[in-house]
Design a protein around this motif. Structure first.
Motif, PDB file in Angstrom:
ATOM      1  N   ARG A 111     -16.902   2.736 -18.763  1.00 34.54           N
ATOM      2  CA  ARG A 111     -15.728   3.035 -19.571  1.00 34.54           C
ATOM      3  C   ARG A 111     -15.022   1.713 -19.861  1.00 34.54           C
ATOM      4  O   ARG A 111     -15.388   0.654 -19.338  1.00 34.54           O
ATOM      5  N   GLU A 112     -14.009   1.758 -20.708  1.00 32.29           N
ATOM      6  CA  GLU A 112     -13.199   0.579 -20.927  1.00 32.29           C
ATOM      7  C   GLU A 112     -12.362   0.312 -19.673  1.00 32.29           C
ATOM      8  O   GLU A 112     -11.839   1.249 -19.061  1.00 32.29           O
ATOM      9  N   PRO A 113     -12.232  -0.944 -19.257  1.00 36.01           N
ATOM     10  CA  PRO A 113     -11.424  -1.232 -18.066  1.00 36.01           C
ATOM     11  C   PRO A 113      -9.992  -0.708 -18.217  1.00 36.01           C
ATOM     12  O   PRO A 113      -9.385  -0.815 -19.278  1.00 36.01           O
ATOM     13  N   LEU A 114      -9.481  -0.130 -17.146  1.00 37.70           N
ATOM     14  CA  LEU A 114      -8.102   0.364 -17.107  1.00 37.70           C
ATOM     15  C   LEU A 114      -7.233  -0.759 -16.547  1.00 37.70           C
ATOM     16  O   LEU A 114      -7.388  -1.149 -15.386  1.00 37.70           O
ATOM     17  N   LEU A 115      -6.303  -1.283 -17.373  1.00 37.15           N
ATOM     18  CA  LEU A 115      -5.589  -2.501 -17.002  1.00 37.15           C
ATOM     19  C   LEU A 115      -4.072  -2.341 -16.993  1.00 37.15           C
ATOM     20  O   LEU A 115      -3.353  -3.318 -16.750  1.00 37.15           O
ATOM     21  N   ASN A 116      -3.562  -1.144 -17.235  1.00 37.05           N
ATOM     22  CA  ASN A 116      -2.126  -0.907 -17.204  1.00 37.05           C
ATOM     23  C   ASN A 116      -1.712  -0.467 -15.798  1.00 37.05           C
ATOM     24  O   ASN A 116      -2.247   0.520 -15.273  1.00 37.05           O
ATOM     25  N   ILE A 159     -10.673  -0.108 -13.105  1.00 36.06           N
ATOM     26  CA  ILE A 159     -10.257  -1.456 -13.486  1.00 36.06           C
ATOM     27  C   ILE A 159     -11.463  -2.300 -13.875  1.00 36.06           C
ATOM     28  O   ILE A 159     -11.406  -3.120 -14.790  1.00 36.06           O
ATOM     29  N   LYS A 160     -12.584  -2.062 -13.189  1.00 37.41           N
ATOM     30  CA  LYS A 160     -13.785  -2.862 -13.423  1.00 37.41           C
ATOM     31  C   LYS A 160     -14.703  -2.275 -14.498  1.00 37.41           C
ATOM     32  O   LYS A 160     -15.801  -2.773 -14.725  1.00 37.41           O
ATOM     33  N   GLY A 161     -14.239  -1.184 -15.142  1.00 37.05           N
ATOM     34  CA  GLY A 161     -15.004  -0.637 -16.254  1.00 37.05           C
ATOM     35  C   GLY A 161     -15.933   0.497 -15.901  1.00 37.05           C
ATOM     36  O   GLY A 161     -16.921   0.732 -16.611  1.00 37.05           O
ATOM     37  N   TYR A 162     -15.622   1.231 -14.814  1.00 37.87           N
ATOM     38  CA  TYR A 162     -16.396   2.407 -14.412  1.00 37.87           C
ATOM     39  C   TYR A 162     -15.425   3.525 -14.041  1.00 37.87           C
ATOM     40  O   TYR A 162     -14.417   3.279 -13.375  1.00 37.87           O
ATOM     41  N   ASP A 163     -15.747   4.737 -14.434  1.00 41.03           N
ATOM     42  CA  ASP A 163     -14.899   5.862 -14.082  1.00 41.03           C
ATOM     43  C   ASP A 163     -14.878   6.050 -12.565  1.00 41.03           C
ATOM     44  O   ASP A 163     -15.923   6.095 -11.920  1.00 41.03           O
TER      45      ASP A 163
END
Length: 244
Positions: A131-136, A120-124
């Motif tokens: 990485r791109e933040p995971l927001l779904n 969520i914060k942009g790290y795997d």
């Protein structure tokens, strides 16, 4: 008291002595420990019990690795609840006699992989690379359960259910490797890089469904005023790259 002792205190000068000081200051009856390594072929449990005894603080413990625990009351039995296999977490239970009342004390260190709050914060959450933040929400929850944290907690709940039938007091302390859903709620969704998300994190929801109470939340039920951040990212004795 739940206490991550940072590789037995070896990461900072005077770290082991600081552990002893903090345990005494906390004045807790039961302590669950993380990052017990038994360095240099030593038994950390024996070492810390002896150090506390020398300071006038008698405790009981038993040999362990990865986790640890201390009790001011006699330990009458110990049990492997979720064995450590390929570093995917572990859980153990001590049965303690507290003046005739049985206490089932669980010490827990769940799977560190697929730590999706990092995503969520942009790290795997397994490699910690950018990485791109995971927001779904659906993707977050499906990735989160790829870990074995829920398996470890299922084993704990199953054993603890038997303990409850035997009228034992249940205490569960440890590093669950994922946040509590109680801290990812509407009032905190725009703080601490939560990106506006309200998330029903798996492990804490499992415990809530079984009627367990979050001790910190019972005392500090507002994650805005008391977010419970404990990560030591501002220790001036250590390069920040080794802290974050």
């Amino acid at each position: 008291m739940q206490f991550n002792i940072w590789q037995e205190g070896t990461k900072v000068p005077g770290g082991y002595e600081a552990i002893i000081d903090q345990i005494i200051a906390a004045d807790a009856d039961f302590i669950t420990l993380r990052e017990v390594r038994n360095y240099n072929n030593t038994r950390f449990c024996d070492r810390i019990v002896q150090s506390l005894k020398e300071r006038g603080q008698p405790f009981y413990s038993f040999y362990s690795y990865d986790f640890g625990l201390l009790s001011r009351y006699p330990i009458v039995d110990s049990l492997t609840v979720y064995p450590c296999i390929d570093d995917h977490g572990s859980a153990y239970r001590a049965l303690i006699n507290m003046n005739g009342q049985e206490i089932a004390l669980y010490t827990v260190h769940l799977d560190y992989l697929n730590c999706t709050y990092y995503d969520i914060k942009g790290y795997d959450g397994s490699t910690w690379k950018k990485r791109e933040p995971l927001l779904n929400i659906d993707s977050i929850l499906s990735d989160n359960v790829k870990s074995r944290r829920d398996d470890g907690m299922k084993a704990i709940i199953e054993q603890a259910t038997e303990d409850r039938r035997n009228e034992r007091i249940i205490l569960i302390g440890g590093d669950f490797k994922e946040p509590s859903h109680l801290n990812w709620i509407e009032s905190s969704k725009d703080l601490y890089e939560h990106h506006g998300l309200v998330i029903p994190w798996t492990v804490s929801k499992m415990l809530e469904a079984e009627g367990y109470m979050d001790a910190c939340w019972e005392i500090y039920p507002n994650p805005v005023s008391h977010p419970g951040i404990t990560f030591p990212s501002n220790n001036e004795l250590i390069d920040v790259q080794k802290l974050t």
